[in-house]
Design a protein around this motif. Structure first.
Motif, PDB file in Angstrom:
ATOM      1  N   GLY A   1      -7.651  -1.141   2.787  1.00 51.53           N
ATOM      2  CA  GLY A   1      -6.393  -1.866   2.937  1.00 51.53           C
ATOM      3  C   GLY A   1      -6.543  -3.362   3.030  1.00 51.53           C
ATOM      4  N   ALA A   2      -7.762  -3.854   3.129  1.00 55.22           N
ATOM      5  CA  ALA A   2      -7.972  -5.296   3.269  1.00 55.22           C
ATOM      6  C   ALA A   2      -7.957  -6.019   1.928  1.00 55.22           C
ATOM      7  CB  ALA A   2      -9.295  -5.567   3.980  1.00 55.22           C
ATOM      8  N   ILE A   3      -8.034  -5.267   0.834  1.00 49.56           N
ATOM      9  CA  ILE A   3      -8.071  -5.877  -0.499  1.00 49.56           C
ATOM     10  C   ILE A   3      -6.754  -5.597  -1.196  1.00 49.56           C
ATOM     11  CG2 ILE A   3      -9.238  -5.953  -2.727  1.00 49.56           C
ATOM     12  CD1 ILE A   3     -11.748  -4.933  -1.342  1.00 49.56           C
ATOM     13  N   TRP A   4      -6.035  -6.674  -1.537  1.00 50.51           N
ATOM     14  CA  TRP A   4      -4.751  -6.489  -2.216  1.00 50.51           C
ATOM     15  C   TRP A   4      -4.983  -5.891  -3.596  1.00 50.51           C
ATOM     16  CZ3 TRP A   4      -2.144  -7.624  -6.635  1.00 50.51           C
ATOM     17  CH2 TRP A   4      -0.752  -7.419  -6.608  1.00 50.51           C
ATOM     18  N   GLY A   5      -4.214  -4.855  -3.928  1.00 54.03           N
ATOM     19  CA  GLY A   5      -4.299  -4.227  -5.242  1.00 54.03           C
ATOM     20  C   GLY A   5      -5.374  -3.166  -5.363  1.00 54.03           C
ATOM     21  N   HIS A   6      -6.163  -2.955  -4.286  1.00 56.14           N
ATOM     22  CA  HIS A   6      -7.248  -1.971  -4.374  1.00 56.14           C
ATOM     23  C   HIS A   6      -6.704  -0.572  -4.615  1.00 56.14           C
ATOM     24  CE1 HIS A   6     -11.365  -0.614  -3.767  1.00 56.14           C
ATOM     25  NE2 HIS A   6     -10.904   0.365  -2.990  1.00 56.14           N
ATOM     26  N   GLN A   7      -5.525  -0.274  -4.049  1.00 54.81           N
ATOM     27  CA  GLN A   7      -4.873   1.024  -4.253  1.00 54.81           C
ATOM     28  C   GLN A   7      -3.845   0.980  -5.377  1.00 54.81           C
ATOM     29  OE1 GLN A   7      -7.223   1.145  -1.244  1.00 54.81           O
ATOM     30  NE2 GLN A   7      -5.440  -0.144  -0.826  1.00 54.81           N
ATOM     31  N   GLY A   8      -3.761  -0.154  -6.070  1.00 59.09           N
ATOM     32  CA  GLY A   8      -2.765  -0.327  -7.125  1.00 59.09           C
ATOM     33  C   GLY A   8      -3.406  -0.527  -8.490  1.00 59.09           C
ATOM     34  N   PRO A   9      -3.336  -1.737  -9.038  1.00 60.51           N
ATOM     35  CA  PRO A   9      -3.934  -1.987 -10.356  1.00 60.51           C
ATOM     36  C   PRO A   9      -5.421  -1.646 -10.432  1.00 60.51           C
ATOM     37  CG  PRO A   9      -2.462  -3.774  -9.736  1.00 60.51           C
ATOM     38  CD  PRO A   9      -2.574  -2.893  -8.545  1.00 60.51           C
ATOM     39  N   GLN A  10      -6.171  -1.991  -9.393  1.00 57.20           N
ATOM     40  CA  GLN A  10      -7.604  -1.681  -9.417  1.00 57.20           C
ATOM     41  C   GLN A  10      -7.847  -0.178  -9.416  1.00 57.20           C
ATOM     42  OE1 GLN A  10      -9.853  -3.961  -6.473  1.00 57.20           O
ATOM     43  NE2 GLN A  10      -8.352  -5.614  -6.591  1.00 57.20           N
ATOM     44  N   LEU A  11      -7.028   0.552  -8.681  1.00 58.40           N
ATOM     45  CA  LEU A  11      -7.134   2.008  -8.657  1.00 58.40           C
ATOM     46  C   LEU A  11      -6.926   2.591 -10.048  1.00 58.40           C
ATOM     47  CD1 LEU A  11      -7.117   4.822  -7.177  1.00 58.40           C
ATOM     48  CD2 LEU A  11      -4.650   4.500  -6.935  1.00 58.40           C
ATOM     49  N   PHE A  12      -5.860   2.191 -10.722  1.00 61.61           N
ATOM     50  CA  PHE A  12      -5.567   2.716 -12.056  1.00 61.61           C
ATOM     51  C   PHE A  12      -6.706   2.401 -13.027  1.00 61.61           C
ATOM     52  CE2 PHE A  12      -0.947   3.981 -12.773  1.00 61.61           C
ATOM     53  CZ  PHE A  12      -0.801   4.442 -11.482  1.00 61.61           C
ATOM     54  N   THR A  13      -7.246   1.193 -12.925  1.00 58.51           N
ATOM     55  CA  THR A  13      -8.316   0.791 -13.839  1.00 58.51           C
ATOM     56  C   THR A  13      -9.568   1.626 -13.618  1.00 58.51           C
ATOM     57  OG1 THR A  13      -7.444  -1.472 -13.878  1.00 58.51           O
ATOM     58  CG2 THR A  13      -9.709  -1.150 -14.630  1.00 58.51           C
TER      59      THR A  13
ATOM     60  N   ILE B   1       0.835  -1.202   0.000  1.00 58.77           N
ATOM     61  CA  ILE B   1       0.000   0.000   0.000  1.00 58.77           C
ATOM     62  C   ILE B   1       0.872   1.256   0.000  1.00 58.77           C
ATOM     63  CG2 ILE B   1      -1.635   1.335   1.389  1.00 58.77           C
ATOM     64  CD1 ILE B   1      -2.783  -1.414   2.319  1.00 58.77           C
ATOM     65  N   ILE B   2       1.893   1.256   0.849  1.00 59.37           N
ATOM     66  CA  ILE B   2       2.805   2.399   0.897  1.00 59.37           C
ATOM     67  C   ILE B   2       3.500   2.585  -0.455  1.00 59.37           C
ATOM     68  CG2 ILE B   2       5.069   3.077   1.813  1.00 59.37           C
ATOM     69  CD1 ILE B   2       2.842   3.984   3.543  1.00 59.37           C
ATOM     70  N   SER B   3       3.884   1.480  -1.071  1.00 60.84           N
ATOM     71  CA  SER B   3       4.516   1.559  -2.389  1.00 60.84           C
ATOM     72  C   SER B   3       3.557   2.160  -3.415  1.00 60.84           C
ATOM     73  CB  SER B   3       4.967   0.167  -2.839  1.00 60.84           C
ATOM     74  OG  SER B   3       5.555   0.221  -4.125  1.00 60.84           O
ATOM     75  N   ASP B   4       2.290   1.745  -3.377  1.00 66.40           N
ATOM     76  CA  ASP B   4       1.301   2.293  -4.305  1.00 66.40           C
ATOM     77  C   ASP B   4       1.139   3.796  -4.115  1.00 66.40           C
ATOM     78  OD1 ASP B   4       0.712  -0.176  -5.493  1.00 66.40           O
ATOM     79  OD2 ASP B   4      -0.850  -0.647  -4.029  1.00 66.40           O
ATOM     80  N   GLY B   5       1.149   4.232  -2.856  1.00 65.42           N
ATOM     81  CA  GLY B   5       1.018   5.659  -2.595  1.00 65.42           C
ATOM     82  C   GLY B   5       2.256   6.451  -2.980  1.00 65.42           C
ATOM     83  N   CYS B   6       3.423   5.917  -2.648  1.00 59.78           N
ATOM     84  CA  CYS B   6       4.678   6.632  -2.933  1.00 59.78           C
ATOM     85  C   CYS B   6       4.890   6.837  -4.423  1.00 59.78           C
ATOM     86  CB  CYS B   6       5.859   5.871  -2.340  1.00 59.78           C
ATOM     87  SG  CYS B   6       6.017   6.007  -0.551  1.00 59.78           S
TER      88      CYS B   6
END
Length: 342
Positions: free
Chosen positions: A236-248, A167-172
């Motif tokens: 934060g309970a869902i992996w990728g929610h702030q990463g790939p899913q966010l971008f999509t 999550i921190i990596s996705d934010g940074c």
């Protein structure tokens, strides 16, 4: 007797003069040679400030000021990165030899002074041979400052989050890209050819984006909207929610993501989004293929880089010299310095 004395004095004078003359010539030659070497060194590195304490300009804002840098992140606490991380950085330094490559690592979080930052390069000496590579400590509050992510970071309790490092990596990556622009790459992406497009996102699979590689100009609206969505819809309970899913989901707010019918870029406003072949020609379920032997190695002619899916590698498989695997072939071709050191 007087004549002999005069001759002796004359000879002593000539010998002394000759000795002094030789010393002057040798010193002049040495200084000329030293100046030549200095000019050669300066000419070879003239676009990249040194990171050894000789300049006060070795900081992220200055190094990445042109908005065309390559950014890598290490949000764990590893002080010594594994070979795949080093290979990713070396391959980018070679492919983008005319651009700065910045590695922000949490493993140097104890560094605070400018002198500490200047000496960070020596923490990973194998990368010191690449004049365009810079290593910086990752300071989270500084990274999130002046972005929507700072208030979120100050109130969230990371110790209770299952995927906190991710999550921190996705934010940074969003905050750094918003501030500095350029290309962000995961540390398991091996670069194989340069990306000419300035603003781009990339699909992992049909109509589903990944945030493992993306490029945007500084202060791009997509990065800002993504950070706002990150905070507003945080889970934060869902992996990728702030990463790939966010971008999509953010891209879908602006454009209809259609299925690719050919390997060509699609356009959404001033953003290109790439076919999965550009970075993800081997999909996540097939990640082991990188560590297998091939009768004939693929050319990856439609790819800019290769994502090796290290997150999937729970078996901790690594590149083994002499194994004749695809990953060994990639190391040999795109990060030969790291390959020789393994």
């Amino acid at each position: 007797m007087l004549s002999i004395l005069k001759i002796s004095i004359f000879l002593m004078f000539m010998v002394s003069f000759g000795f002094i003359f030789i010393m002057i010539i040798e010193q002049s030659s040495f200084l000329s040679y030293f100046t030549f070497l200095e000019k050669m060194t300066c000419n070879n590195n003239k676009n990249f400030p040194k990171s050894n304490g000789t300049t006060s300009h070795v900081n992220p804002s200055y190094i990445l000021r042109q908005g065309n840098g390559i950014i890598f992140l290490e949000t764990g606490n590893r002080a010594q990165p594994p070979s795949l991380v080093l290979c990713a950085i070396e391959s980018a330094a070679r492919v983008y030899h005319d651009r700065p490559v910045a590695f922000f690592t949490n493993g140097l979080s104890d560094m605070n002074s400018e002198n500490d930052k200047d000496s960070a390069q020596m923490k990973i000496p194998i990368l010191s041979s690449f004049p365009n590579v810079y290593i910086f400590p990752l300071k989270l509050e500084d990274t999130f400052k002046d972005t929507p992510l700072l208030s979120w970071y100050q109130r969230v309790k990371g110790t209770y989050e299952s995927y906190w490092v991710n999550i921190i990596s996705d934010g940074c990556r969003l905050a750094l890209n918003w501030k500095h622009g350029g290309i962000y790459m995961d540390t398991d992406v091996i670069s194989i050819r340069p990306i000419a497009v300035k603003n781009f996102l990339a699909e992992q699979s049909s109509q589903f984006l990944n945030n493992g590689v993306f490029g945007l100009s500084p202060r791009h609206t997509f990065a800002w909207h993504a950070m706002e969505d990150f905070v507003k819809n945080y889970n934060g309970a869902i992996w990728g929610h702030q990463g790939p899913q966010l971008f999509t989901r953010v891209l879908k707010k602006f454009c209809d993501i259609s299925k690719f019918t050919a390997i060509e870029d699609a356009i959404c406003g001033n953003i290109s989004y790439f076919h999965p072949q550009c970075f993800y020609p081997i999909p996540p379920p097939s990640w082991r293929k990188y560590f297998e032997t091939w009768d004939k190695f693929p050319t990856f002619n439609d790819s800019y880089g290769l994502h090796l899916w290290n997150k999937k590698n729970s078996e901790h498989m690594t590149m083994v010299p002499g194994s004749n695997t695809l990953v060994e072939h990639l190391y040999q071709q795109y990060c030969p310095t790291i390959y020789r050191a393994v």
